[in-house]
Structure formats: structure tokens, C-alpha cells
Scaffold this motif. Structure first.
Motif, short mmCIF file in Angstrom:
data_model
loop_
_atom_site.label_atom_id
_atom_site.label_comp_id
_atom_site.label_asym_id
_atom_site.label_seq_id
_atom_site.Cartn_x
_atom_site.Cartn_y
_atom_site.Cartn_z
N PRO A 78 0.83 -1.21 0.00
CA PRO A 78 0.00 0.00 0.00
C PRO A 78 0.86 1.25 0.00
CG PRO A 78 0.21 -0.83 2.24
CD PRO A 78 0.96 -1.79 1.36
N TYR A 79 0.43 2.26 -0.77
CA TYR A 79 1.08 3.57 -0.73
C TYR A 79 0.40 4.37 0.39
CZ TYR A 79 3.12 2.31 -5.24
OH TYR A 79 3.82 1.68 -6.24
N LEU A 80 1.08 4.48 1.49
CA LEU A 80 0.49 5.01 2.72
C LEU A 80 0.84 6.47 3.00
CD1 LEU A 80 1.07 1.90 5.02
CD2 LEU A 80 -1.09 2.65 4.02
N MET A 81 1.48 7.15 2.04
CA MET A 81 1.87 8.53 2.29
C MET A 81 0.63 9.41 2.54
SD MET A 81 3.66 6.95 -0.38
CE MET A 81 3.64 7.82 -1.95
N ARG A 82 0.76 10.32 3.51
CA ARG A 82 -0.32 11.28 3.76
C ARG A 82 -0.38 12.28 2.61
NH1 ARG A 82 -4.39 10.19 6.76
NH2 ARG A 82 -4.63 12.26 7.69
N THR A 83 -1.58 12.73 2.31
CA THR A 83 -1.78 13.58 1.14
C THR A 83 -2.32 14.95 1.53
OG1 THR A 83 -4.10 13.09 0.67
CG2 THR A 83 -2.48 11.45 -0.05
N ILE A 84 -2.20 15.87 0.59
CA ILE A 84 -2.79 17.19 0.81
C ILE A 84 -4.31 17.09 0.85
CG2 ILE A 84 -2.86 17.81 -1.64
CD1 ILE A 84 -2.03 20.12 1.39
N PHE A 85 -4.88 16.07 0.20
CA PHE A 85 -6.33 15.88 0.26
C PHE A 85 -6.77 15.54 1.68
CE2 PHE A 85 -5.00 14.46 -4.04
CZ PHE A 85 -5.66 15.42 -4.79
N TRP A 104 -12.91 19.07 -1.55
CA TRP A 104 -12.04 18.72 -2.68
C TRP A 104 -12.66 17.57 -3.47
CZ3 TRP A 104 -10.15 13.68 -2.76
CH2 TRP A 104 -10.17 12.97 -1.54
N HIS A 105 -12.29 17.52 -4.74
CA HIS A 105 -12.70 16.41 -5.60
C HIS A 105 -11.58 16.07 -6.57
CE1 HIS A 105 -16.80 15.93 -4.25
NE2 HIS A 105 -17.06 17.21 -4.44
N ILE A 106 -11.50 14.82 -6.93
CA ILE A 106 -10.62 14.35 -8.00
C ILE A 106 -11.51 13.91 -9.14
CG2 ILE A 106 -8.97 12.57 -8.70
CD1 ILE A 106 -7.93 12.62 -5.79
N TYR A 107 -11.36 14.57 -10.29
CA TYR A 107 -12.16 14.28 -11.47
C TYR A 107 -11.30 13.48 -12.45
CZ TYR A 107 -15.13 18.09 -9.67
OH TYR A 107 -15.92 18.89 -8.88
N TYR A 108 -11.85 12.40 -12.99
CA TYR A 108 -11.04 11.50 -13.82
C TYR A 108 -11.83 11.10 -15.07
CZ TYR A 108 -14.00 7.81 -11.88
OH TYR A 108 -15.09 7.06 -11.52
N HIS A 109 -11.09 10.63 -16.07
CA HIS A 109 -11.70 10.16 -17.31
C HIS A 109 -11.93 8.64 -17.30
CE1 HIS A 109 -10.67 14.17 -18.74
NE2 HIS A 109 -11.38 13.93 -19.83
N ASP A 111 -4.55 6.14 1.54
CA ASP A 111 -5.15 7.07 2.50
C ASP A 111 -6.38 7.78 1.92
OD1 ASP A 111 -3.59 6.53 4.66
OD2 ASP A 111 -2.78 8.55 4.88
N LEU A 112 -6.56 7.67 0.62
CA LEU A 112 -7.73 8.29 -0.02
C LEU A 112 -8.89 7.31 -0.13
CD1 LEU A 112 -6.09 10.41 -2.86
CD2 LEU A 112 -6.66 11.08 -0.52
N TRP A 113 -8.69 6.05 0.24
CA TRP A 113 -9.74 5.05 0.07
C TRP A 113 -10.91 5.27 1.03
CZ3 TRP A 113 -6.75 -0.22 -0.73
CH2 TRP A 113 -6.02 -0.14 -1.92
N ALA A 114 -10.71 6.05 2.06
CA ALA A 114 -11.82 6.40 2.94
C ALA A 114 -12.64 7.56 2.39
CB ALA A 114 -11.29 6.76 4.33
N HIS A 115 -12.26 8.07 1.22
CA HIS A 115 -12.93 9.25 0.64
C HIS A 115 -13.37 8.96 -0.80
CE1 HIS A 115 -11.52 11.63 4.07
NE2 HIS A 115 -10.34 11.07 3.90
N PHE A 135 -8.78 18.48 -8.66
CA PHE A 135 -7.66 17.90 -9.41
C PHE A 135 -8.24 17.07 -10.54
CE2 PHE A 135 -4.56 14.42 -10.13
CZ PHE A 135 -3.53 15.20 -10.63
N ILE A 136 -7.71 17.27 -11.76
CA ILE A 136 -8.25 16.63 -12.97
C ILE A 136 -7.20 15.71 -13.58
CG2 ILE A 136 -9.20 17.03 -15.27
CD1 ILE A 136 -10.06 19.81 -14.28
#
Length: 486
Positions: free
Chosen positions: A177-184, A194-199, A209-213, A237-238
Motif C-alpha cells: 500500500p502507498y500510505l503517504m499522507r496527502t494534501i487531500f 475537494w474532488h478528484i475528477y477522472y476520465h 489514505d484516499l480510500w476512505a474518501h 484535481f483533474i
């Protein structure tokens, strides 16, 4: 002058793929003394066979807009050769930037005859990329923005999100797992939206750490709707399209068609420009790394993100310079952005890099101290917002060049082998938890925690042996759907 937080309430970042500054913006301001672009006299040696100059193919056909093909090398070892050449020790002294051609002709994914030495010295003109170039002229271009490390895509995207790559120089082998803390995470802790928009697939989802969001991950079409309704979050973030499906990739990763990425830039700008939130928005268009393409400006030494000194690389050097265009009605048209001088003459001067986004977010939204040593020293972007009022409206809309993708082109892309980035995405998709079969009362969070525990103990599911982009895309889409329960 008003503070950053008084001017900006929304920051939008579009990060594209694998293009150096010289390759897409080198001809933006020919002869302008405060702009470090191409003169046309730059060359790179082909060992034992003379020098290869920079050049441009002015065509607009698919082949001309997909240079270089095949894809250059972008592994950490490749980049060391690109920066330091064949006969120097990597990391010692100022990089002479003379190994791009020699590294390209030593790639082995395709027969040797496929690697034209000229390909990595090619660049595009403003006429070929009108959306990016129009925005750079109408607002600001930064010619001192470097990739955060001389590494592949994933490490540099991790720096944008975490101010560290976690010690990993390359995309693969993956290390979940990539467990680094994020700015998110910091945004959530401070109750900032915040939102991450993807194609097709959000590479940012590799950060566990983003899997809870998961509710924060939204399809790109939702970005267009949110912008139109005035519902953009504080940080958006796009991510572009990485795989072909009904449409070709628009990430600009070689040899993908750069015009389709320019089309995406126009679409994002037009949505932000027409949004009710335009006067309070900063849009940043940048690229994760140079993708093996020539740039003439040597990257400087960098502050390591922590004190761990990982072997073989301490992340104490920036990567190759990449394009960065800054867009806001608070930006004076025609700006060429350089970092401000240090507060004291004896302090070192640091360029902009991806962690400058984190520094800007922290300052704008009062998110607290730095994530790592790297974003602690990164210059933020407040200085580019030099106007006292939002007096530069910019173009009402911009139009990219029209491109029609033939059925033959699309099928060729579907049948193509995976590039390095696509291979890593395909592999990580195999390791996503399946939340589609949750029983009544079963906690998704508990399933995710159990899944991460398996990673920690080295228990990984093998990825299927998919050989074409179409096979991989279908599998990645299925895995993502099962994880996001969409």
C-alpha cells in the motif's frame, strides 16, 4: 495588495503526461529576453555520429502530432543518462543535458530501426497547440517549473499529492500500500472541500489514505457540471484519459496525439471561464514529467523530502523542466513567472516544482505546516496574482484545432501494446478491493482496512496477462467500477 485567500477560493489543477517544457512551449516567445525558450541552435550528440538539432514538423496530421513514436525511456536510469550523458557519473555537478538522443537510440521495446534519433529533439509550435499557447500568452507561463524528481510518472504525481514519492523512483514494480499522507487528507481535516475528477482511471487512487474518501472521486463530466453550477470545490484535481476506448487518450503521453490534450485544456478552461466562480479561481495546467523529451535547462539540486536517504537515490535533485501555465483574472497577460528572490541573500533559491501546488494550497486555505521538507521550501504561487482586482478576464472561450479520429486510428490504439504508465495502472487495478459484493451491514471501511493489511504482509493478487490497451482498459474499468460501486 490583497492576500492570496482574499483573491482565490478555488484552485483547479490539470496534470497532463510526459512532455518537457521545450517540447511544447519552447517557441512561445521567440527572442524574448526574460523567457528561457528555444533559440533553434540547441543540439544533442549522437555518440560517434555528430549532433542532432532541435526541429519542428509543422504538420497537423496524426503522425505529425504524435511525435515521438516509439515512446522514449523514462525510468530513473534512463533519465540519469539523458541528463548526464554516457560518460559522466549521474548526480555529480550540473547536468549537461546531452544524453537524450543517446538514451533514445538505446531503447529496446521496439526494433532498433524504429528509434529515429531526431524524435526526442522535436518540439511543437504555438500554432500546433493553440489552446495551451493562447492561455500562456493571455495569462502566465512559468519557465522555471521542474518535475519534482528525475523519475517516472508515479513518483512525480505522488510529489504533487504528498510532497514525497515514498522512496520510489519508478512506476513499477508497484509497492502497495502507498500510505503517504496527502494534501487531500489535510483538506478534509480542515473541512475544506475537494474532488478528484477522472476520465477512465484516477492514478491518485493508488494512495490508500484516499480510500476512505471514495465519494470525492467523480467522472470528468461532473467537473463540467459542477463548474457550470458554481459548485467547484476549494481544490479540484483533474486527470486525463490514459487508455483508448470510444475515444483516444488525451493525456499527451508519447506517442498519443498532443492535439487531443490541447482539446482537453480548452475544455477545462472554457468550463472554468464560464463558471460563476471564475473571478475567484486559479487554474494550473502542468505536466508530471518530461517523458524522455529534450529540454535544455539543467535541473538544480533539491531538498530531500525527509531524512531517510533511500538508496540508490535520495530525491535530492529536481527532474527535467516541464510546462506550467497559470490562469486567473488576477494575472497580468504576458507574464513569465520566476520564483521570488529569497527573503535573505544567504538563503538558497528554489524553483517551482509540483510541491509548489501544495505550498499554495496550504497558504490559501490555511491548512497548517508542511507535509515534508520539500514543500516547506517550495515557493508558492501568490506572486503570479499580481493584479489588485480581477481585471484580466482573458478570452471568453478558446478553440483547439479540430481533429477527426478515424476508425482505423482508434482500432490501432486499441490494439497497441501498453506503455509503462498503462502497465502500472493495469497492475494496481488488480489490487483494488472489491466493494461490489458488500453484504447488508458490512462495513466498506472494514473491508478496505483488511485489504491494506494483506498488502502490508506482501499478499498481492496477480494481474491478468492482458497484452493490448483495449484488454487492459476493459479490465481496469471493471475493477474501478467494483471498487467505487458505480
Amino acid at each position: 495588495m490583497a492576500a492570496l485567500s482574499d483573491k482565490i477560493e478555488h484552485i483547479v489543477v490539470l496534470m497532463l503526461e510526459n512532455r518537457s517544457f521545450d517540447s511544447v512551449l519552447g517557441e512561445l516567445y521567440p527572442g524574448r529576453p526574460d523567457f528561457d525558450g528555444l533559440t533553434g541552435n540547441e543540439t544533442n550528440p549522437l555518440h560517434g555520429d555528430g549532433a542532432i538539432p532541435v526541429w519542428n514538423n509543422p504538420g497537423l496530421d496524426s503522425r505529425s502530432m504524435s511525435i515521438p513514436d516509439p515512446d522514449p525511456g523514462e525510468l530513473w536510469n534512463d533519465i540519469n543518462m539523458q541528463l548526464y550523458g554516457l560518460e559522466r557519473k549521474a548526480g555529480v555537478g550540473v547536468p549537461p543535458m546531452d544524453g537524450f538522443v543517446d538514451n533514445y537510440v538505446r531503447q529496446q521495446d521496439q526494433p532498433a530501426s524504429a528509434y529515429d534519433p531526431k524524435a526526442v529533439m522535436h518540439h511543437y509550435t504555438p500554432q500546433q497547440l493553440p489552446a495551451l499557447s493562447t492561455l500562456a500568452h493571455a495569462f502566465a507561463v512559468c519557465d522555471r517549473w521542474f518535475a519534482s524528481a528525475p523519475c517516472q510518472t508515479w513518483p512525480n504525481r505522488f510529489f504533487l499529492h504528498c510532497a514525497t514519492a515514498g522512496g520510489y523512483e519508478n512506476n513499477s514494480p508497484i509497492h502497495p500500500p502507498y500510505l503517504m499522507r496527502t494534501i487531500f487528507n489535510r483538506m478534509s481535516e480542515q473541512n475544506r472541500d475537494w474532488h478528484i475528477y477522472y476520465h477512465d482511471f484516477p492514478q491518485s487512487l493508488t494512495l490508500s489514505d484516499l480510500w476512505a474518501h471514495l465519494d470525492r472521486f467523480k467522472p470528468f463530466d461532473d467537473f463540467l457540471k459542477d463548474a457550470a453550477q458554481g459548485d467547484l470545490p476549494a481544490y479540484a484535481f483533474i486527470e486525463p484519459r490514459y487508455f483508448p476506448e470510444a475515444e483516444l487518450p488525451n493525456d499527451q503521453h508519447p506517442p498519443h496525439h498532443v492535439g487531443l490534450g490541447d482539446e482537453l485544456i480548452a475544455k477545462v478552461y472554457n468550463a472554468v471561464r464560464s463558471a460563476p466562480t471564475w473571478d475567484k479561481t486559479l487554474l494550473i495546467v502542468t505536466y508530471d514529467e518530461h517523458g524522455g523529451l529534450y529540454d535544455h535547462v539543467p535541473p538544480p539540486a533539491a531538498v530531500p523530502p525527509d531524512d531517510s536517504r533511500p538508496h540508490p537515490f535520495a530525491f535530492d535533485r529536481y527532474g527535467v523542466r516541464v510546462p506550467a501555465v497559470l490562469i486567473s483574472p488576477y494575472i497580468k497577460a504576458g507574464t513569465v513567472l520566476r520564483p521570488p528572490a529569497p527573503a535573505q541573500p544567504d538563503l538558497p533559491a528554489y524553483p517551482f516544482d509540483h510541491t509548489s501546488v501544495i505550498a499554495t494550497l496550504r497558504k490559501c486555505f490555511e491548512l497548517g505546516g508542511p507535509l515534508t521538507h520539500r514543500d516547506a521550501v517550495a515557493p508558492d504561487l501568490e506572486s503570479v496574482l499580481a493584479l489588485d482586482a480581477p481585471d484580466n478576464p482573458g478570452p471568453e472561450s478558446i478553440q483547439p484545432l479540430p481533429y477527426t479520429v478515424s476508425d482505423t486510428e482508434l482500432q490501432a490504439a486499441l490494439d497497441a501494446p501498453l506503455n509503462g504508465f498503462q502497465k502500472a495502472i493495469h497492475e494496481v487495478a488488480a489490487h483494488l478491493p472489491d466493494l461490489s459484493t458488500l453484504q447488508a451491514g458490512e462495513s466498506a471501511f472494514s473491508v478496505i482496512e483488511d485489504h491494506i493489511a494483506l498488502f502490508v504482509h506482501g499478499l498481492f493478487k496477480a494481474a491478468p496477462d492482458h497484452r493490448t490497451a483495449q484488454e487492459a482498459q476493459q479490465y481496469v474499468t471493471s475493477q474501478l467500477k467494483n471498487f467505487l460501486k458505480t
